[in-house]
Every structure is written in C-alpha cells, then in structure tokens.
Design an enzyme around this catalytic site. Structure first.
Site, PDB file in Angstrom:
ATOM      1  N   PRO A   2       0.833  -1.216   0.000  1.00  5.21           N
ATOM      2  CA  PRO A   2       0.000   0.000   0.000  1.00  5.21           C
ATOM      3  C   PRO A   2       0.865   1.263   0.000  1.00  5.21           C
ATOM      4  O   PRO A   2       1.764   1.386   0.821  1.00  5.21           O
ATOM      5  CB  PRO A   2      -0.797  -0.101   1.306  1.00  5.21           C
ATOM      6  N   GLU A   3       0.621   2.146  -0.968  1.00  8.10           N
ATOM      7  CA  GLU A   3       1.349   3.407  -1.065  1.00  8.10           C
ATOM      8  C   GLU A   3       0.354   4.529  -0.777  1.00  8.10           C
ATOM      9  O   GLU A   3      -0.762   4.267  -0.335  1.00  8.10           O
ATOM     10  CB  GLU A   3       1.974   3.544  -2.470  1.00  8.10           C
TER      11      GLU A   3
END
Ligand SMILES: [Zn+2]
Length: 272
Positions: A2-3
C-alpha cells in the site's frame, strides 16, 4: 505494497465510519509479536480501550488515528497489512492479527499475511513521522522543491522517489509509473535531471497519484480497501509489471531492471 493512494483511500473510507466512535476493546494476536512498537501489546490494548476517535489523518504511507487525550494511534501497513471495517466479523481469521471493537458494534480487523505491519500509540507523532519528506500532493511540494531535492543526489532518480525522507508516500508502483509519464529513465542519476525534466516529473508524480486515488488504489496482490474491496488502478498501469509487453505509446517491449535493489519497469524508447 500500500502506497499513498491506497492508504488515503482507507483513510477516506474510515473517516465517515469511525470518527466519533469509541474503541471499547482491543486485541492483538500473540502470533504477531512485532506488530506493536514501543510497548507490550497488552499495555497498548489497555491504553486504546475507552478512547474516542477524533480524526483520521495520513502522512506518507502512515495512517494517523487521532484519539481524545492527545494520543495518536499510528498504523503502517507495510507489505500485506489491511484495516477492514466490518459488522459481520472478520472474513479470513487466518490472517487476523488484531481486532478493535467499536461502541456501535462494528469492528476494525487488522489483517496481515506476512506480519510486517507496525502500530504505535504515542503522544508525540513526530517520533514516528517527523523525518518524512513533503507530501507529493501537498502545497509544499512544487517543481522547484523537487528540482532542488534531486540536484543534491547522485543516486538514481527512482531511488530518490522511493526515499521517504525525500518525498513521502511513493512506492515501487507509482515511482515506475511517474517516471514513464515523465519520459525519464529510472536509472538516470537524480542530479542529472534538468529543471524542465524535474518539472515534468513533478507533474507526472501528481497526475499518477491522483489517477490512482480516483481508482481507489492498485490491487496487484493483497491490497484491499476498508471494506475489503480491491482497487482498480492495476488495470490502468502503463509499465509496472508489464515486462515484455508492448509500450502503449511506441510498441517497444517494456524492460525490467533493478534500480536501488528494487524491480523496475520502463520503456527503453520513451524514457531517456
Ligand atoms: Zn514506449
């Protein structure tokens, strides 16, 4: 994995669901001994119980849950973490590492296949997020700031994009996508970028992050939003994990190399 767009999607989803609620009970699985930082898991659970959730914020890839009494519960999902809001119990108990029961009967389930995620409960956020670089979608991040930052570094431009102390929130997917969008080769030394090239990269970073946000993130493997649903942006990437497939612009096969120890995808013709 997850960014910024994925964590921001979770933040937005959770805001309407949990702000104003009180955490009535917290539980951390004994098989996730590295999840809670700085204090034993039982103390963390005791300190969380009874706290009201005042606000959700985000810095880079960190989710900040501000509680009453000046405490912040900080969550970093790392590779495979997910925070799911549910009223019907957690979907897959195998990967359930922590559970937070709320006063309206709902639960937050923290799922994490690889158990690399981390949490803190602190009255001093800066201890955890104080060294992060500017937010790429924020006002403090302009083309000039980016050029100044790149000019100081001889590392490959992609390595600088991934450096959370330089810019916060960009990971492997959006670094590759932004460099393609800007027509810049990932291995190029950061300080070799001209001012116009840095300007193009600045615009590309924002465009790619905004598009991914509109698609509710990218789900290549494990990422799901706060309702357990996948994002859509993996269907729209231009280079990431498209090794050997034709570039959408020129038809040249997308290449994969390693830059700064990370798998990197680019078009050898469009990116110079
Ligand atoms: Zn191309």
């Amino acid at each position: 994995m997850p960014e910024l767009p994925e964590v921001e999607t979770i933040r937005r989803d959770l805001t309407s669901r949990i702000v104003g609620r009180t955490i009535v009970e917290a539980w951390v699985s004994p098989d996730a001994p590295k999840l809670v930082q700085d204090e034993p898991a039982d103390a963390f659970c005791r300190h969380l119980a009874g706290r009201r959730i005042a606000e959700l914020d985000r810095r880079g890839k960190y989710l900040l849950v501000r509680l009453d009494g000046g405490l912040t519960w900080i969550v970093h999902l790392r590779m495979t973490g997910g925070l799911i809001h549910t009223r019907g119990g957690c979907a897959d108990e195998r990967f359930l590492r922590a559970r937070f029961r709320l006063d309206d009967g709902a639960e937050l389930c923290y799922m994490d296949l690889r158990k690399l995620g981390t949490m803190w409960l602190t009255d001093d956020e800066s201890r955890v997020v104080g060294k992060l670089g500017p937010e790429p979608l924020g006002e403090a991040f302009g083309p000039r700031e980016l050029h100044r930052l790149l000019a100081k570094r001889s590392a490959p431009v992609k390595a600088v994009l991934l450096d959370q102390g330089a810019i916060a929130g960009i990971g492997n997917i959006y670094a590759d996508e932004a460099l393609f969008e800007a027509g810049i080769r990932p291995s190029k030394p950061a300080k070799a970028l001209s001012r116009p090239a840095a300007g193009r990269l600045h615009q590309a970073v924002r465009k790619v992050l905004m598009e991914a946000l509109a698609d509710r993130g990218s789900s290549f493997r494990d990422y799901v939003d706060a309702e357990g649903e996948q994002g859509m942006h993996q269907l729209r990437v231009k280079v990431f994990r498209r090794t050997g497939e034709p570039c959408y612009v020129c038809g040249t096969a997308i290449k994969r190399i390693r830059v700064g120890g990370r798998s990197t995808h680019y078009c050898p013709k469009c990116q110079r």
